[in-house]
Design a protein around this motif. Structure first.
Motif, short mmCIF file in Angstrom:
data_model
loop_
_atom_site.label_atom_id
_atom_site.label_comp_id
_atom_site.label_asym_id
_atom_site.label_seq_id
_atom_site.Cartn_x
_atom_site.Cartn_y
_atom_site.Cartn_z
N GLN A 54 13.85 -10.92 12.32
CA GLN A 54 12.35 -11.54 11.29
C GLN A 54 12.87 -11.56 9.94
N GLY A 55 12.55 -12.14 9.26
CA GLY A 55 12.76 -12.70 7.50
C GLY A 55 11.76 -11.25 6.77
N GLU A 56 10.29 -11.66 7.39
CA GLU A 56 9.67 -10.93 6.93
C GLU A 56 9.95 -8.51 7.18
N ARG A 57 11.27 -8.73 7.91
CA ARG A 57 10.90 -7.58 8.09
C ARG A 57 11.48 -6.59 6.67
N ALA A 58 12.17 -7.40 5.65
CA ALA A 58 12.06 -7.15 4.14
C ALA A 58 10.74 -6.89 3.62
N VAL A 59 9.03 -7.17 4.05
CA VAL A 59 8.70 -6.49 3.36
C VAL A 59 8.72 -4.68 3.39
N ALA A 80 2.10 -3.46 16.72
CA ALA A 80 2.17 -4.00 16.16
C ALA A 80 1.71 -5.33 17.62
N LEU A 81 0.73 -6.38 16.61
CA LEU A 81 1.38 -7.13 17.75
C LEU A 81 2.05 -8.13 18.03
N SER A 82 2.44 -8.92 19.43
CA SER A 82 3.66 -9.25 19.64
C SER A 82 4.16 -10.71 18.69
N SER A 83 5.28 -10.93 18.32
CA SER A 83 6.03 -12.17 18.04
C SER A 83 5.13 -13.21 17.86
N TYR A 136 6.18 -8.97 12.13
CA TYR A 136 6.58 -8.52 11.26
C TYR A 136 5.02 -9.33 10.27
N PRO A 137 5.09 -10.89 10.35
CA PRO A 137 4.51 -11.36 9.00
C PRO A 137 3.20 -10.84 9.23
N GLY A 138 2.29 -10.79 10.58
CA GLY A 138 1.22 -9.92 10.56
C GLY A 138 1.26 -8.28 10.11
N SER A 139 2.53 -8.16 10.62
CA SER A 139 2.13 -6.04 10.24
C SER A 139 2.26 -6.27 8.34
N ALA A 140 2.61 -6.81 7.93
CA ALA A 140 2.91 -7.09 6.45
C ALA A 140 1.31 -7.22 5.92
N ALA A 141 0.62 -7.61 6.40
CA ALA A 141 -1.05 -7.27 6.00
C ALA A 141 -1.35 -6.42 6.18
N SER A 195 0.13 4.66 11.09
CA SER A 195 1.69 3.60 11.43
C SER A 195 1.48 2.69 12.22
N VAL A 196 2.35 1.66 12.32
CA VAL A 196 2.16 0.47 13.05
C VAL A 196 4.07 0.57 13.69
N LEU A 197 3.59 0.43 15.29
CA LEU A 197 4.61 0.09 16.54
C LEU A 197 5.10 -0.55 16.19
N ARG A 198 6.09 -0.47 17.04
CA ARG A 198 7.38 -1.99 18.31
C ARG A 198 7.50 -2.94 16.56
N LEU A 199 7.99 -2.13 15.25
CA LEU A 199 8.59 -2.91 14.57
C LEU A 199 9.69 -2.72 14.79
N SER A 200 10.94 -3.61 14.96
CA SER A 200 12.42 -3.36 15.30
C SER A 200 13.25 -2.83 13.87
#
Length: 431
Positions: A266-271, A17-20, A238-243, A256-261
């Motif tokens: 982040q609200g977008e963790r809800a995805v 995952a890119l950095s937030s 999370y917002p970018g990784s959501a796509a 698999s997407v790494l570095r997503l705590s």
């Protein structure tokens, strides 16, 4: 740049995952507001975070950077007096720095994106700054905006939360540095409360004390505080990784997407929960989200205010679900880089999707067999629209051509590179 997105049956592989973006811009700002040198590890590189870098440099911060980290020697509450600041198309950067600019005699924020940020309203923050004795010259609440400050005053301040939480966050960053104590009351509703939680988290890490009510509608902010120089580590975005996760969900995939705590604020963790509710085979362990897509999705109803910056990606996934999905409480999407409800729905319809809009809702009548595609569509200069339309194109019958796709760099410069590495059939044409 045009992105020619072609039907892609399978995605496979692992990416970081890119950095937030949200955390990076906040850490850069509190580093600039500190007296001393702060270190930010793994900062994001995007148009928004680069705009914050550029502007805090202009205001007097001294920045050094290598491949891993950035050091910032801050200016505290004494920014350099500059005549102009250019935030590009970064709305959050503009709004956060409007309050910081109140410590300067006169600063003009220029309008370099008249068709995007130049159309967005900032009246609620302007009104709050005027309550603090700051003079603001503006064009019906829009850019260009000139701040004439020098001696902003604390005290009782009200700010509307109806349009954006960024106005409140801006005040929360600035008021601890005032001579007076402040009380901030949020009027009406407060959008994106989860993102306010990120602001409070970051501010507390810098040693600032703010007393917030449980509903985040009232704040007591002691004055005469100092941001402490600290070390910060930026988490995955999370917002970018959501796509990426949405793209994996609508294809046969093993991604698999790494570095997503797992415990990210982040609200977008809800995805993760949204996609699970849609029937996606998804695991989230040891900060790794793994999707094994089967193309079989089911519709649902979701409160989009909890994951604002990932709503469009989730809408794109729901295009291919069985049944009707509803994303509600999303009116604030209308006040982003474009009107993310009307403009996005318009482009999806061109592509053959069956979607409707309400003032604060997007309604999707899913088509599990896919959508037709075969058209050129307009990205409206909006990075979130570009990412979501790409997801739709991957499952379309004839693909999609997305114009102005280079604007994805606003938050996720490596988006197409990451999709290509997973096997997406996308051709990028420079113009």
């Amino acid at each position: 740049m045009r992105a020619i997105v072609k039907p892609t049956p399978r995605l496979e592989g692992t990416i970081n995952a890119l950095s937030s973006k949200n955390y990076t811009t906040r850490y850069l700002l509190i580093g600039a507001l500190a007296d001393g040198t702060s270190t930010v590890y793994y900062p994001a590189h995007s148009e928004d975070s680069d705009a914050m870098r550029r502007c805090i440099r202009d205001l007097g911060a001294v920045i050094e950077e290598d491949d891993e980290k950035m050091t910032i020697r801050g200016f505290g509450r004494n920014p350099k007096h500059v005549k102009e600041l250019n935030v590009g198309n970064a709305g959050a950067v503009l709004r956060f720095l409007m309050s910081v600019a109140a410590f300067c005699p006169e600063v003009t924020f220029v309008n370099t994106y008249p068709d995007s940020l130049g159309k967005r309203p900032h009246d609620d923050l302007i009104d709050a700054l005027q309550q603090m004795g700051v003079q603001v010259e503006h064009r019906d609440g829009k850019l260009p905006i000139t701040i004439r400050g020098g001696q902003p005053r604390g005290g009782k301040i009200t700010v509307s939360g109806n349009v954006s939480s960024q106005f409140l966050s801006s005040l929360l960053f600035m008021t601890p540095l005032l001579e007076e104590d402040s009380e901030i009351t949020v009027l009406h509703d407060l959008k994106s409360k989860v993102i306010v939680g990120q602001t409070l988290e970051v501010i507390a890490q810098a040693g600032i004390r703010i007393e917030a009510s449980d509903d985040l509608m009232h704040y007591k902010v002691p004055g005469r505080q100092q941001y402490l120089p600290q070390k910060y580590v930026v988490q995955g975005d999370y917002p970018g990784s959501a796509a990426i996760l949405a793209a994996a969900s609508v294809t046969n995939s093993d991604v698999s997407v790494l570095r997503l705590s797992e415990d990210s604020k982040q609200g977008e963790r809800a995805v993760v929960d949204v996609l699970r509710a849609m029937g996606v085979n998804l695991t989230h362990e040891n900060d790794v989200v793994r999707v094994r897509g089967s193309q079989k999705l089911k519709a649902g109803e979701f409160d989009g205010d909890h994951f604002t910056d990932a709503v469009l990606a989730m809408v794109a996934a729901s295009l291919f679900a069985e049944g009707t999905s509803r994303f509600y409480n999303v009116e604030n999407l209308r006040y982003k880089e474009c009107d993310r409800i009307t403009d996005f729905v318009t482009e999806l319809r061109k592509a053959g999707a069956d979607v409707e809009e309400r003032q604060s809702e997007i309604i999707v009548h899913g088509r599990p067999q896919g959508i037709a595609g075969g058209v050129e569509i307009n990205a409206h200069y909006d990075h979130r629209v570009i990412m979501a339309l790409t997801v739709a194109g991957l499952r379309s019958d004839k693909g999609l051509v997305i114009n102005d796709a280079h604007h994805v760099a606003k938050s996720y410069p490596q988006y197409f590179e990451h999709l290509l590495s997973l096997g997406a059939n996308i051709e990028l044409v420079q113009e």
